[in-house]
Scaffold this motif. Structure first.
Motif, PDB file in Angstrom:
ATOM      1  N   TRP A 292      -7.581  -1.267  12.513  1.00  0.00           N
ATOM      2  CA  TRP A 292      -8.670  -0.560  11.851  1.00  0.00           C
ATOM      3  C   TRP A 292      -9.292  -1.468  10.773  1.00  0.00           C
ATOM      4  CZ3 TRP A 292      -4.974   4.163  11.532  1.00  0.00           C
ATOM      5  CH2 TRP A 292      -5.072   4.893  12.717  1.00  0.00           C
ATOM      6  N   PRO A 293     -10.611  -1.396  10.601  1.00  0.00           N
ATOM      7  CA  PRO A 293     -11.326  -2.349   9.727  1.00  0.00           C
ATOM      8  C   PRO A 293     -10.832  -2.430   8.282  1.00  0.00           C
ATOM      9  CG  PRO A 293     -12.888  -1.053  11.022  1.00  0.00           C
ATOM     10  CD  PRO A 293     -11.535  -0.493  11.302  1.00  0.00           C
ATOM     11  N   ILE A 294     -10.586  -1.288   7.650  1.00  0.00           N
ATOM     12  CA  ILE A 294     -10.153  -1.321   6.247  1.00  0.00           C
ATOM     13  C   ILE A 294      -8.846  -2.102   6.103  1.00  0.00           C
ATOM     14  CG2 ILE A 294      -9.169   0.149   4.400  1.00  0.00           C
ATOM     15  CD1 ILE A 294     -12.087   0.506   4.356  1.00  0.00           C
ATOM     16  N   ILE A 295      -7.964  -1.909   7.086  1.00  0.00           N
ATOM     17  CA  ILE A 295      -6.642  -2.541   7.014  1.00  0.00           C
ATOM     18  C   ILE A 295      -6.757  -4.045   7.283  1.00  0.00           C
ATOM     19  CG2 ILE A 295      -4.282  -2.482   7.925  1.00  0.00           C
ATOM     20  CD1 ILE A 295      -5.177   0.519   8.805  1.00  0.00           C
ATOM     21  N   SER A 296      -7.585  -4.414   8.267  1.00  0.00           N
ATOM     22  CA  SER A 296      -7.808  -5.840   8.534  1.00  0.00           C
ATOM     23  C   SER A 296      -8.371  -6.536   7.300  1.00  0.00           C
ATOM     24  CB  SER A 296      -8.804  -6.037   9.675  1.00  0.00           C
ATOM     25  OG  SER A 296      -8.311  -5.453  10.836  1.00  0.00           O
ATOM     26  N   ARG A 297      -9.346  -5.884   6.682  1.00  0.00           N
ATOM     27  CA  ARG A 297      -9.957  -6.495   5.488  1.00  0.00           C
ATOM     28  C   ARG A 297      -8.930  -6.652   4.369  1.00  0.00           C
ATOM     29  NH1 ARG A 297     -14.776  -3.946   6.731  1.00  0.00           N
ATOM     30  NH2 ARG A 297     -14.411  -2.126   5.426  1.00  0.00           N
ATOM     31  N   PHE A 298      -8.108  -5.634   4.193  1.00  0.00           N
ATOM     32  CA  PHE A 298      -7.067  -5.706   3.163  1.00  0.00           C
ATOM     33  C   PHE A 298      -6.146  -6.894   3.443  1.00  0.00           C
ATOM     34  CE2 PHE A 298      -2.724  -4.684   1.749  1.00  0.00           C
ATOM     35  CZ  PHE A 298      -2.938  -4.404   0.415  1.00  0.00           C
ATOM     36  N   LEU A 299      -5.706  -7.044   4.684  1.00  0.00           N
ATOM     37  CA  LEU A 299      -4.775  -8.125   5.014  1.00  0.00           C
ATOM     38  C   LEU A 299      -5.442  -9.505   4.883  1.00  0.00           C
ATOM     39  CD1 LEU A 299      -2.816  -6.514   7.988  1.00  0.00           C
ATOM     40  CD2 LEU A 299      -2.000  -6.886   5.651  1.00  0.00           C
ATOM     41  N   GLN A 300      -6.743  -9.551   5.183  1.00  0.00           N
ATOM     42  CA  GLN A 300      -7.451 -10.831   5.023  1.00  0.00           C
ATOM     43  C   GLN A 300      -7.570 -11.226   3.547  1.00  0.00           C
ATOM     44  OE1 GLN A 300     -11.083 -10.029   7.092  1.00  0.00           O
ATOM     45  NE2 GLN A 300     -10.101 -10.224   9.097  1.00  0.00           N
ATOM     46  N   SER A 301      -7.519 -10.228   2.665  1.00  0.00           N
ATOM     47  CA  SER A 301      -7.716 -10.505   1.241  1.00  0.00           C
ATOM     48  C   SER A 301      -6.415 -10.878   0.534  1.00  0.00           C
ATOM     49  CB  SER A 301      -8.316  -9.275   0.551  1.00  0.00           C
ATOM     50  OG  SER A 301      -7.311  -8.276   0.391  1.00  0.00           O
ATOM     51  N   ILE A 302      -5.307 -10.884   1.291  1.00  0.00           N
ATOM     52  CA  ILE A 302      -4.003 -11.190   0.697  1.00  0.00           C
ATOM     53  C   ILE A 302      -3.910 -12.683   0.372  1.00  0.00           C
ATOM     54  CG2 ILE A 302      -1.524 -11.304   1.261  1.00  0.00           C
ATOM     55  CD1 ILE A 302      -2.566  -8.463   0.618  1.00  0.00           C
ATOM     56  N   GLU A 303      -3.352 -12.971  -0.790  1.00  0.00           N
ATOM     57  CA  GLU A 303      -3.236 -14.354  -1.239  1.00  0.00           C
ATOM     58  C   GLU A 303      -2.324 -15.156  -0.306  1.00  0.00           C
ATOM     59  OE1 GLU A 303      -2.569 -11.682  -2.970  1.00  0.00           O
ATOM     60  OE2 GLU A 303      -4.135 -11.587  -4.495  1.00  0.00           O
ATOM     61  N   LYS A 304      -2.588 -16.447  -0.243  1.00  0.00           N
ATOM     62  CA  LYS A 304      -1.783 -17.358   0.559  1.00  0.00           C
ATOM     63  C   LYS A 304      -0.317 -17.302   0.097  1.00  0.00           C
ATOM     64  CE  LYS A 304      -2.307 -22.037   2.241  1.00  0.00           C
ATOM     65  NZ  LYS A 304      -2.602 -23.404   1.849  1.00  0.00           N
ATOM     66  N   HIS A 305       0.601 -17.371   1.012  1.00  0.00           N
ATOM     67  CA  HIS A 305       2.050 -17.374   0.762  1.00  0.00           C
ATOM     68  C   HIS A 305       2.593 -16.031   0.289  1.00  0.00           C
ATOM     69  CE1 HIS A 305       1.658 -21.515   1.456  1.00  0.00           C
ATOM     70  NE2 HIS A 305       1.406 -21.911   0.227  1.00  0.00           N
ATOM     71  N   ALA A 306       1.733 -15.028   0.148  1.00  0.00           N
ATOM     72  CA  ALA A 306       2.230 -13.726  -0.306  1.00  0.00           C
ATOM     73  C   ALA A 306       3.095 -13.108   0.785  1.00  0.00           C
ATOM     74  CB  ALA A 306       1.064 -12.807  -0.633  1.00  0.00           C
ATOM     75  N   MET A 307       4.071 -12.316   0.360  1.00  0.00           N
ATOM     76  CA  MET A 307       4.935 -11.664   1.335  1.00  0.00           C
ATOM     77  C   MET A 307       4.767 -10.168   1.268  1.00  0.00           C
ATOM     78  SD  MET A 307       8.222 -13.922   1.739  1.00  0.00           S
ATOM     79  CE  MET A 307       8.862 -13.666   0.140  1.00  0.00           C
ATOM     80  N   GLY A 308       4.756  -9.565   2.442  1.00  0.00           N
ATOM     81  CA  GLY A 308       4.477  -8.136   2.483  1.00  0.00           C
ATOM     82  C   GLY A 308       5.366  -7.363   3.430  1.00  0.00           C
ATOM     83  N   LEU A 309       5.347  -6.060   3.212  1.00  0.00           N
ATOM     84  CA  LEU A 309       6.139  -5.127   4.010  1.00  0.00           C
ATOM     85  C   LEU A 309       5.192  -4.146   4.691  1.00  0.00           C
ATOM     86  CD1 LEU A 309       8.771  -3.449   4.660  1.00  0.00           C
ATOM     87  CD2 LEU A 309       8.395  -2.322   2.470  1.00  0.00           C
ATOM     88  N   ASP A 310       5.379  -3.964   5.996  1.00  0.00           N
ATOM     89  CA  ASP A 310       4.655  -2.922   6.716  1.00  0.00           C
ATOM     90  C   ASP A 310       5.658  -1.783   6.945  1.00  0.00           C
ATOM     91  OD1 ASP A 310       3.260  -1.264   8.393  1.00  0.00           O
ATOM     92  OD2 ASP A 310       2.603  -2.832   9.779  1.00  0.00           O
ATOM     93  N   ALA A 311       5.617  -0.785   6.071  1.00  0.00           N
ATOM     94  CA  ALA A 311       6.591   0.307   6.109  1.00  0.00           C
ATOM     95  C   ALA A 311       6.105   1.387   7.079  1.00  0.00           C
ATOM     96  CB  ALA A 311       6.796   0.881   4.709  1.00  0.00           C
ATOM     97  N   GLY A 312       6.664   1.358   8.272  1.00  0.00           N
ATOM     98  CA  GLY A 312       6.184   2.228   9.340  1.00  0.00           C
ATOM     99  C   GLY A 312       5.284   1.424  10.252  1.00  0.00           C
ATOM    100  N   CYS A 313       5.834   0.280  10.713  1.00  0.00           N
ATOM    101  CA  CYS A 313       4.995  -0.697  11.431  1.00  0.00           C
ATOM    102  C   CYS A 313       4.729  -0.300  12.868  1.00  0.00           C
ATOM    103  CB  CYS A 313       5.636  -2.077  11.385  1.00  0.00           C
ATOM    104  SG  CYS A 313       7.178  -2.188  12.327  1.00  0.00           S
TER     105      CYS A 313
END
Lengths: 265, 98
Positions: A49-70
Protein backbone atom coordinates in the motif's frame (compact mmCIF):
# COMPACT_ATOMS: atom_id res chain seq x y z
CA UNK A 1 -20.51 -0.13 -8.78
CA UNK A 2 -18.73 -2.89 -6.90
CA UNK A 3 -20.90 -5.74 -5.68
CA UNK A 4 -21.00 -5.51 -1.90
CA UNK A 5 -20.90 -8.40 0.51
CA UNK A 6 -22.40 -7.62 3.85
CA UNK A 7 -20.16 -8.69 6.71
CA UNK A 8 -21.71 -11.09 9.22
CA UNK A 9 -21.74 -10.01 12.86
CA UNK A 10 -20.71 -12.22 15.79
CA UNK A 11 -23.59 -13.65 17.80
CA UNK A 12 -24.11 -13.00 21.50
CA UNK A 13 -22.53 -16.39 22.22
CA UNK A 14 -19.48 -15.42 20.14
CA UNK A 15 -19.11 -12.17 22.07
CA UNK A 16 -19.47 -14.05 25.36
CA UNK A 17 -16.62 -16.38 24.30
CA UNK A 18 -14.57 -13.35 23.28
CA UNK A 19 -14.86 -11.82 26.72
CA UNK A 20 -14.41 -15.11 28.57
CA UNK A 21 -10.98 -15.65 27.05
CA UNK A 22 -9.76 -13.19 24.42
CA UNK A 23 -6.62 -15.25 23.81
CA UNK A 24 -8.50 -18.50 23.12
CA UNK A 25 -10.93 -16.52 20.98
CA UNK A 26 -8.08 -15.07 18.91
CA UNK A 27 -6.45 -18.51 18.64
CA UNK A 28 -9.63 -20.04 17.24
CA UNK A 29 -10.81 -17.15 15.10
CA UNK A 30 -7.58 -15.61 13.86
CA UNK A 31 -4.36 -17.61 14.33
CA UNK A 32 -5.62 -21.09 13.44
CA UNK A 33 -7.39 -19.69 10.39
CA UNK A 34 -4.31 -17.95 9.02
CA UNK A 35 -2.32 -21.15 9.49
CA UNK A 36 -4.99 -22.99 7.45
CA UNK A 37 -5.36 -20.44 4.66
CA UNK A 38 -1.72 -19.28 4.54
CA UNK A 39 -0.92 -20.51 1.02
CA UNK A 40 -3.98 -19.09 -0.66
CA UNK A 41 -3.93 -15.91 1.45
CA UNK A 42 -0.28 -15.27 0.69
CA UNK A 43 -0.87 -15.57 -3.06
CA UNK A 44 -3.30 -12.65 -2.82
CA UNK A 45 -1.07 -10.39 -0.76
CA UNK A 46 1.73 -8.93 -2.83
CA UNK A 47 0.87 -5.33 -3.57
CA UNK A 48 2.27 -2.86 -1.02
CA UNK A 49 0.00 0.00 0.00
CA UNK A 50 1.33 3.49 -0.92
CA UNK A 51 1.46 5.05 2.55
CA UNK A 52 3.48 2.11 3.86
CA UNK A 53 5.88 2.07 0.89
CA UNK A 54 6.49 5.78 1.33
CA UNK A 55 7.11 5.34 5.04
CA UNK A 56 9.65 2.57 4.40
CA UNK A 57 11.37 4.62 1.69
CA UNK A 58 11.80 7.46 4.19
CA UNK A 59 13.65 5.27 6.71
CA UNK A 60 17.24 6.30 7.37
CA UNK A 61 20.09 4.20 6.01
CA UNK A 62 21.20 1.35 8.33
CA UNK A 63 18.08 1.75 10.48
CA UNK A 64 16.62 -1.45 11.86
CA UNK A 65 12.96 -2.16 12.06
CA UNK A 66 10.32 -4.61 13.18
CA UNK A 67 7.25 -5.61 11.20
CA UNK A 68 4.96 -6.76 14.02
CA UNK A 69 2.36 -8.87 12.26
CA UNK A 70 4.28 -9.33 9.03
CA UNK A 71 2.00 -12.01 7.59
CA UNK A 72 3.55 -13.30 4.37
CA UNK A 73 6.27 -10.66 4.60
CA UNK A 74 5.23 -8.51 1.68
CA UNK A 75 6.83 -5.42 3.25
CA UNK A 76 10.10 -7.08 4.28
CA UNK A 77 11.80 -6.59 0.89
CA UNK A 78 11.03 -2.85 0.94
CA UNK A 79 13.59 -2.01 3.63
CA UNK A 80 17.07 -3.33 4.19
CA UNK A 81 17.02 -4.31 7.85
CA UNK A 82 13.39 -5.00 8.55
CA UNK A 83 12.56 -8.29 10.20
CA UNK A 84 9.22 -9.97 10.63
CA UNK A 85 7.19 -11.22 13.55
CA UNK A 86 3.90 -13.06 13.28
CA UNK A 87 1.60 -15.50 15.06
CA UNK A 88 1.14 -17.76 12.05
CA UNK A 89 4.04 -20.11 11.38
CA UNK A 90 2.64 -20.99 7.96
CA UNK A 91 2.58 -17.34 6.90
CA UNK A 92 6.12 -16.98 8.26
CA UNK A 93 7.28 -19.75 5.94
CA UNK A 94 6.33 -17.43 3.09
CA UNK A 95 7.83 -14.40 4.85
CA UNK A 96 11.18 -16.19 5.24
CA UNK A 97 11.58 -16.05 1.46
CA UNK A 98 9.81 -12.75 0.79
CA UNK A 99 11.11 -11.10 -2.34
CA UNK A 100 13.09 -14.31 -3.06
CA UNK A 101 15.65 -13.40 -0.42
CA UNK A 102 16.40 -14.78 3.04
CA UNK A 103 14.49 -12.80 5.67
CA UNK A 104 14.73 -13.05 9.43
CA UNK A 105 11.42 -13.87 11.04
CA UNK A 106 10.23 -14.95 14.45
CA UNK A 107 7.08 -16.69 15.65
CA UNK A 108 5.80 -14.56 18.49
CA UNK A 109 2.93 -12.62 19.92
CA UNK A 110 2.75 -8.90 19.16
CA UNK A 111 1.65 -8.27 22.72
CA UNK A 112 4.42 -9.87 24.70
CA UNK A 113 7.47 -10.55 22.63
CA UNK A 114 8.84 -7.08 22.27
CA UNK A 115 8.27 -6.09 25.85
CA UNK A 116 10.05 -9.25 26.93
CA UNK A 117 13.20 -8.00 25.28
CA UNK A 118 15.40 -9.19 28.11
CA UNK A 119 14.79 -12.81 27.19
CA UNK A 120 16.17 -12.38 23.71
CA UNK A 121 19.67 -13.49 24.51
CA UNK A 122 21.63 -16.56 23.60
CA UNK A 123 21.29 -17.83 20.09
CA UNK A 124 18.80 -15.13 19.29
CA UNK A 125 21.49 -12.56 19.88
CA UNK A 126 23.27 -14.13 16.99
CA UNK A 127 20.34 -14.64 14.75
CA UNK A 128 18.13 -11.75 15.66
CA UNK A 129 20.47 -9.44 17.47
CA UNK A 130 18.19 -6.61 16.58
CA UNK A 131 15.50 -8.08 18.83
CA UNK A 132 17.50 -7.50 21.97
CA UNK A 133 17.63 -3.79 21.35
CA UNK A 134 15.25 -1.00 20.66
CA UNK A 135 14.43 -0.69 17.02
CA UNK A 136 14.73 2.48 15.01
CA UNK A 137 11.23 1.91 13.71
CA UNK A 138 8.30 -0.49 13.77
CA UNK A 139 5.29 -1.07 11.57
CA UNK A 140 2.03 -2.77 12.46
CA UNK A 141 0.01 -3.33 9.33
CA UNK A 142 -3.46 -4.86 9.35
CA UNK A 143 -2.66 -6.61 12.61
CA UNK A 144 -4.14 -5.04 15.72
CA UNK A 145 -7.65 -5.17 14.28
CA UNK A 146 -7.40 -8.91 14.96
CA UNK A 147 -7.07 -8.35 18.71
CA UNK A 148 -10.30 -9.03 20.54
CA UNK A 149 -10.52 -6.34 23.21
CA UNK A 150 -9.69 -2.66 23.40
CA UNK A 151 -7.33 -3.39 26.29
CA UNK A 152 -5.34 -5.77 24.09
CA UNK A 153 -5.31 -3.32 21.19
CA UNK A 154 -3.91 -0.64 23.50
CA UNK A 155 -1.35 -3.13 24.85
CA UNK A 156 -0.18 -3.96 21.36
CA UNK A 157 0.51 -0.27 20.66
CA UNK A 158 2.31 -0.05 24.03
CA UNK A 159 4.40 -2.97 22.89
CA UNK A 160 5.30 -1.07 19.70
CA UNK A 161 6.19 2.03 21.70
CA UNK A 162 8.44 -0.06 23.92
CA UNK A 163 10.12 -1.75 20.99
CA UNK A 164 11.52 1.44 19.40
CA UNK A 165 14.05 4.02 20.58
CA UNK A 166 12.67 6.32 23.23
CA UNK A 167 13.62 9.37 21.24
CA UNK A 168 12.89 9.60 17.54
CA UNK A 169 11.63 6.01 17.21
CA UNK A 170 9.21 5.84 14.31
CA UNK A 171 5.98 3.83 14.20
CA UNK A 172 3.33 3.28 11.54
CA UNK A 173 0.03 1.58 12.43
CA UNK A 174 -2.56 0.64 9.84
CA UNK A 175 -5.98 -0.88 10.59
CA UNK A 176 -9.20 -1.67 8.77
CA UNK A 177 -11.84 1.04 8.87
CA UNK A 178 -15.49 0.77 9.76
CA UNK A 179 -16.02 3.40 7.09
CA UNK A 180 -15.64 1.36 3.89
CA UNK A 181 -15.15 3.30 0.66
CA UNK A 182 -17.23 2.97 -2.50
CA UNK A 183 -14.81 0.55 -4.13
CA UNK A 184 -14.72 -1.78 -1.16
CA UNK A 185 -16.22 -5.22 -1.71
CA UNK A 186 -17.25 -5.30 1.92
CA UNK A 187 -20.23 -3.58 3.43
CA UNK A 188 -20.89 -3.00 7.08
CA UNK A 189 -24.45 -3.98 8.04
CA UNK A 190 -26.46 -0.77 8.07
CA UNK A 191 -28.53 -1.40 11.14
CA UNK A 192 -25.54 -2.47 13.21
CA UNK A 193 -25.06 -0.41 16.31
CA UNK A 194 -21.94 -0.42 18.35
CA UNK A 195 -22.37 -0.80 22.06
CA UNK A 196 -22.17 2.49 23.91
CA UNK A 197 -19.03 1.70 25.88
CA UNK A 198 -16.85 0.71 22.95
CA UNK A 199 -15.94 2.21 19.62
CA UNK A 200 -15.78 0.52 16.25
CA UNK A 201 -17.46 -2.76 15.40
CA UNK A 202 -16.65 -6.47 15.78
CA UNK A 203 -17.35 -8.44 12.59
CA UNK A 204 -16.57 -11.69 10.81
CA UNK A 205 -14.71 -11.37 7.55
CA UNK A 206 -15.21 -14.54 5.52
CA UNK A 207 -12.37 -16.13 3.58
CA UNK A 208 -13.27 -18.71 0.94
CA UNK A 209 -10.27 -20.98 0.82
CA UNK A 210 -9.22 -22.19 -2.61
CA UNK A 211 -7.78 -25.51 -1.47
CA UNK A 212 -10.83 -26.92 0.28
CA UNK A 213 -13.65 -24.49 -0.64
CA UNK A 214 -14.29 -23.96 3.04
CA UNK A 215 -15.40 -20.58 4.37
CA UNK A 216 -13.37 -19.33 7.31
CA UNK A 217 -14.75 -16.44 9.34
CA UNK A 218 -11.89 -14.31 10.59
CA UNK A 219 -12.46 -12.01 13.53
CA UNK A 220 -11.92 -8.30 12.88
CA UNK A 221 -12.47 -5.24 14.97
CA UNK A 222 -13.25 -2.43 12.52
CA UNK A 223 -11.94 0.93 13.70
CA UNK A 224 -14.13 4.00 13.49
CA UNK A 225 -12.89 7.52 12.80
CA UNK A 226 -10.74 8.79 15.68
CA UNK A 227 -10.46 5.42 17.40
CA UNK A 228 -6.89 4.66 16.33
CA UNK A 229 -5.74 8.07 17.60
CA UNK A 230 -7.56 7.40 20.83
CA UNK A 231 -5.87 4.04 21.53
CA UNK A 232 -2.41 5.34 20.62
CA UNK A 233 -2.86 8.18 23.11
CA UNK A 234 -3.96 5.69 25.76
CA UNK A 235 -0.94 3.48 24.96
CA UNK A 236 1.32 6.51 25.28
CA UNK A 237 -0.04 7.24 28.77
CA UNK A 238 0.18 3.58 29.84
CA UNK A 239 3.71 3.07 28.58
CA UNK A 240 4.85 6.54 29.69
CA UNK A 241 6.30 7.20 26.25
CA UNK A 242 5.65 10.65 24.85
CA UNK A 243 4.49 10.59 21.23
CA UNK A 244 4.13 13.06 18.42
CA UNK A 245 1.62 12.32 15.64
CA UNK A 246 3.50 12.82 12.37
CA UNK A 247 0.53 12.10 10.14
CA UNK A 248 -2.78 10.29 10.27
CA UNK A 249 -5.53 9.61 7.81
CA UNK A 250 -7.54 7.23 5.72
CA UNK A 251 -6.27 5.22 2.75
CA UNK A 252 -8.02 2.42 0.86
CA UNK A 253 -10.58 1.52 3.54
CA UNK A 254 -8.01 1.71 6.32
CA UNK A 255 -7.08 4.19 9.05
CA UNK A 256 -3.41 4.87 9.64
CA UNK A 257 -1.30 6.85 12.07
CA UNK A 258 2.41 7.63 12.03
CA UNK A 259 4.07 8.34 15.36
CA UNK A 260 7.44 9.48 16.57
CA UNK A 261 8.57 8.87 20.13
CA UNK A 262 9.59 11.92 22.08
CA UNK A 263 11.14 10.77 25.35
CA UNK A 264 9.35 9.59 28.45
CA UNK A 265 6.46 11.24 30.22
CA UNK B 1 20.37 -31.00 17.82
CA UNK B 2 21.64 -27.82 16.30
CA UNK B 3 22.01 -26.95 12.64
CA UNK B 4 23.70 -23.88 11.28
CA UNK B 5 23.56 -22.65 7.71
CA UNK B 6 25.55 -19.90 6.09
CA UNK B 7 23.60 -17.57 3.83
CA UNK B 8 25.75 -15.14 1.95
CA UNK B 9 24.87 -11.49 2.30
CA UNK B 10 26.49 -8.44 0.77
CA UNK B 11 29.14 -7.03 3.11
CA UNK B 12 28.60 -3.48 4.26
CA UNK B 13 31.27 -2.16 6.63
CA UNK B 14 29.29 1.01 7.39
CA UNK B 15 26.32 -1.00 8.54
CA UNK B 16 28.40 -3.18 10.83
CA UNK B 17 30.02 -0.07 12.35
CA UNK B 18 26.62 1.58 12.79
CA UNK B 19 25.12 -1.53 14.33
CA UNK B 20 27.98 -2.50 16.60
CA UNK B 21 27.30 0.01 19.42
CA UNK B 22 23.87 -1.60 19.90
CA UNK B 23 25.38 -5.04 20.34
CA UNK B 24 26.36 -6.75 23.55
CA UNK B 25 29.65 -8.11 22.25
CA UNK B 26 30.22 -10.34 25.27
CA UNK B 27 26.88 -12.09 24.77
CA UNK B 28 27.57 -12.51 21.08
CA UNK B 29 30.95 -14.06 21.83
CA UNK B 30 29.62 -16.49 24.45
CA UNK B 31 26.70 -17.44 22.22
CA UNK B 32 29.06 -18.28 19.41
CA UNK B 33 31.17 -20.32 21.80
CA UNK B 34 28.07 -22.22 22.91
CA UNK B 35 27.68 -23.16 19.25
CA UNK B 36 31.26 -24.43 19.16
CA UNK B 37 32.59 -21.45 17.24
CA UNK B 38 35.59 -19.64 18.71
CA UNK B 39 36.25 -17.30 15.79
CA UNK B 40 35.80 -14.15 17.92
CA UNK B 41 39.13 -13.85 19.71
CA UNK B 42 38.92 -10.37 21.26
CA UNK B 43 37.51 -10.27 24.78
CA UNK B 44 36.13 -6.80 24.31
CA UNK B 45 36.07 -4.14 21.63
CA UNK B 46 36.57 -0.55 22.74
CA UNK B 47 36.62 1.24 19.42
CA UNK B 48 34.90 -0.33 16.42
CA UNK B 49 36.22 2.37 14.04
CA UNK B 50 39.77 1.33 14.88
CA UNK B 51 39.18 -2.31 13.94
CA UNK B 52 40.57 -3.80 10.74
CA UNK B 53 38.26 -4.85 7.93
CA UNK B 54 38.92 -8.53 8.68
CA UNK B 55 37.24 -8.12 12.03
CA UNK B 56 34.26 -6.31 10.48
CA UNK B 57 33.94 -9.16 7.97
CA UNK B 58 33.95 -11.66 10.80
CA UNK B 59 31.17 -9.76 12.55
CA UNK B 60 29.28 -9.58 9.27
CA UNK B 61 29.53 -13.33 8.95
CA UNK B 62 28.35 -14.22 12.45
CA UNK B 63 25.66 -11.55 12.62
CA UNK B 64 24.16 -11.62 9.17
CA UNK B 65 25.22 -14.82 7.46
CA UNK B 66 25.13 -17.47 10.15
CA UNK B 67 21.64 -18.78 10.53
CA UNK B 68 20.69 -21.25 13.22
CA UNK B 69 18.02 -23.24 11.42
CA UNK B 70 17.52 -25.87 14.09
CA UNK B 71 18.22 -25.59 17.79
CA UNK B 72 17.07 -24.12 21.02
CA UNK B 73 17.62 -20.97 23.04
CA UNK B 74 17.60 -20.90 26.81
CA UNK B 75 16.42 -17.77 28.53
CA UNK B 76 19.16 -16.44 30.79
CA UNK B 77 16.61 -15.32 33.38
CA UNK B 78 14.03 -18.08 33.66
CA UNK B 79 15.75 -20.98 31.84
CA UNK B 80 12.75 -21.37 29.55
CA UNK B 81 13.73 -23.12 26.35
CA UNK B 82 12.64 -21.69 23.02
CA UNK B 83 12.86 -23.91 19.96
CA UNK B 84 14.12 -22.91 16.54
CA UNK B 85 12.55 -24.93 13.74
CA UNK B 86 13.39 -24.50 10.07
CA UNK B 87 15.00 -21.15 10.84
CA UNK B 88 12.00 -19.77 12.73
CA UNK B 89 12.51 -19.17 16.46
CA UNK B 90 9.32 -19.90 18.37
CA UNK B 91 8.95 -17.28 21.07
CA UNK B 92 5.33 -18.08 21.88
CA UNK B 93 4.57 -18.84 25.48
CA UNK B 94 1.92 -21.14 26.87
CA UNK B 95 -1.05 -19.47 28.58
CA UNK B 96 0.44 -20.37 31.97
CA UNK B 97 3.77 -18.77 31.16
CA UNK B 98 2.66 -15.24 30.32
Amino acid sequence: MVKKHELPLPSEEDIALLHKSPTTFEDDNVHKIYDEIANHFSSTRYKPWPIISRFLQSIEKHAMGLDAGCGNGKYLPLAEHLFGLDRSVNLLKHAQRAGDADKQVVLADTLHSVTRRHIFVGILQLQHSHLTYRQDYAISIATIHHLATEKRRVESVQSLLNSVCLNGGRILVYVWALEQGEDSRRAVPENSTTSSNSKGLDVWVPWVNKADGRVYNRYYHLFERGELRCITEEASVQSKVKIQVVQEGYEKDNWYIELRTHGSI
Amino acid sequence: MCRIEIREQEFNADFIRAFFPKLDYGVLKSTLESLGDDSLKLDSVEDIDGQPEDFLRLLHKVLLEMDVTQGEMTCGNCQHKYQINEGIPNMLLGADEI
